[in-house]
Design an enzyme around this catalytic site. Structure first.
Site: not given
Ligand code: AMP
Ligand code: TRP
Length: 339
Positions: A118, A201, A204
């Protein structure tokens, strides 16, 4: 000394930094829903303090916080059976986070691959919070003595750091106070990839909206995005091993499997030899069938923000009941004077 027995308790969180993606749904929320039940006490959080590690417009942050809450609720998180709240309403998170900043070592933080990704070239210009955030994440988890943390693959290293922090705290103060948390990373959706580049990956914040499915996308848009998703010219293989060097194909099979509560093997058995002209429309139909009711319910919930706020407030009260005595004991262990 006998080791304490920690009751099975699940904690996990999602940052309100932009809209929810199919990665969040399959890698996190759907699995959170599945863990509700008699086996675990379940605590789910909208981690707003984590979101501000990068700039967030204040009004948009409040909306995004409600939207993540709506995503949880619409997907089936039951605010009676689970504790659902936003992190900043339970100030004990920030307090335990500070204690852990004094336990975690700079050398440990320097190994966090997500920070390196990041921060990129601009490591000097990012916030101190972005660097310290895994220690706040450890506090989120250990404030509830959580034993299990369902997350996507990208969070594995942070849960391991949580274990290191718990172990060092217990060792330094000669206590058995914090549990060794188990990361729960299983199933076909641990790492949902970008639809335009199967080596990245789905997130968002990617540049193009075509590379992700948002939980609020309508049926036409979902179908269009899957239709345009990058693939290779080969039909689907006869076995999952045949997907090994085909990241885009593997991703679409994994998405299908996760949406349909199947394994990748089962999907391949059904679609062995199928071309994309057959598989993509089937995948789009399945995604619409599963996601459309959720996005409709999210919109309905977002029409009544006051009700979401009440739900989060009640959840915060329940969370605090668990968090307060644990923080107090942690302060006592560390030697903070209480009058
Ligand atoms: P975040 O949106 O970064 O706060 O992620 C929240 C949760 O969603 C965490 O457990 C991440 O590991 C999961 N997550 C986010 N993006 C992915 C993805 N592309 N594939 C699988 N899990 C994801
Ligand atoms: N760091 C996680 C992410 O970026 C979100 C998070 C914060 C979290 N605190 C947590 C996940 C505690 C699990 C448990 O996705």
């Amino acid at each position: 000394m006998t080791k304490p027995v920690f009751a099975p308790r699940v904690f996990s969180g999602i940052k309100p930094s932009g809209g929810l993606t199919l990665g969040n749904y399959l890698g996190a929320i759907k699995r959170f829903v599945d863990m509700q039940g008699p086996k675990f006490e379940t605590i789910y959080c909208v981690v707003d303090l984590h979101a501000i590690t990068v700039w967030q417009d204040p009004a948009e942050l409040r909306t995004a916080t409600r939207e993540v809450a709506a995503g949880y609720l619409a997907s089936g998180i039951d605010p009676e059976r689970s504790i659902l709240f936003n992190q900043s309403q339970v100030h004990e998170h920030a307090e335990l986070g500070w204690l852990f900043n004094c336990v975690a070592r700079v050398g440990w933080m320097n190994r966090m691959t997500q920070f390196k990704d990041k921060a990129g070239e601009n490591a000097e210009g990012v916030s101190l919070g972005l660097y310290a955030y895994p220690s706040l994440m450890a506090a989120d988890i250990l404030l509830y003595h959580a034993t299990h943390v369902p997350v996507g693959e990208d969070q594995k290293q942070h849960v391991e750091l949580t274990r290191d922090i718990a172990a060092k705290f217990n060792h330094d103060y000669k206590v058995d106070f914090f549990p060794m948390t188990t990361p729960v990373i299983e199933g076909p959706a641990m790492r949902i990839m970008n639809l335009r580049d199967g080596t990245k990956k789905m997130s968002k914040s990617g540049e193009s909206d075509m590379e992700r499915i948002n939980m609020t996308d309508d049926a036409d848009l979902i179908a269009k995005k899957f239709k345009k998703a990058k693939t290779d010219p080969e039909p689907l293989p006869e076995t999952v091993e045949g997907l090994a060097a085909r990241p885009e194909a593997k991703n679409l099979v994994d998405i299908y499997a996760a949406l349909n509560d199947q394994t990748a093997e089962q999907v391949i058995t059904e679609y062995a030899g199928a071309g994309w002209g057959r598989f993509k429309p089937a995948l789009a139909d399945l995604a619409v069938e599963k996601l459309a009711p959720i996005s409709t319910e999210m919109k309905r919930l977002m029409d009544d923000p006051a009700e979401i706020d009440r739900t989060l407030g009640r959840g915060a009260d329940r969370a605090r009941e668990i968090a307060q005595p644990i923080l107090r004991q942690a302060y006592d262990i560390v030697g903070m004077l209480r009058s």
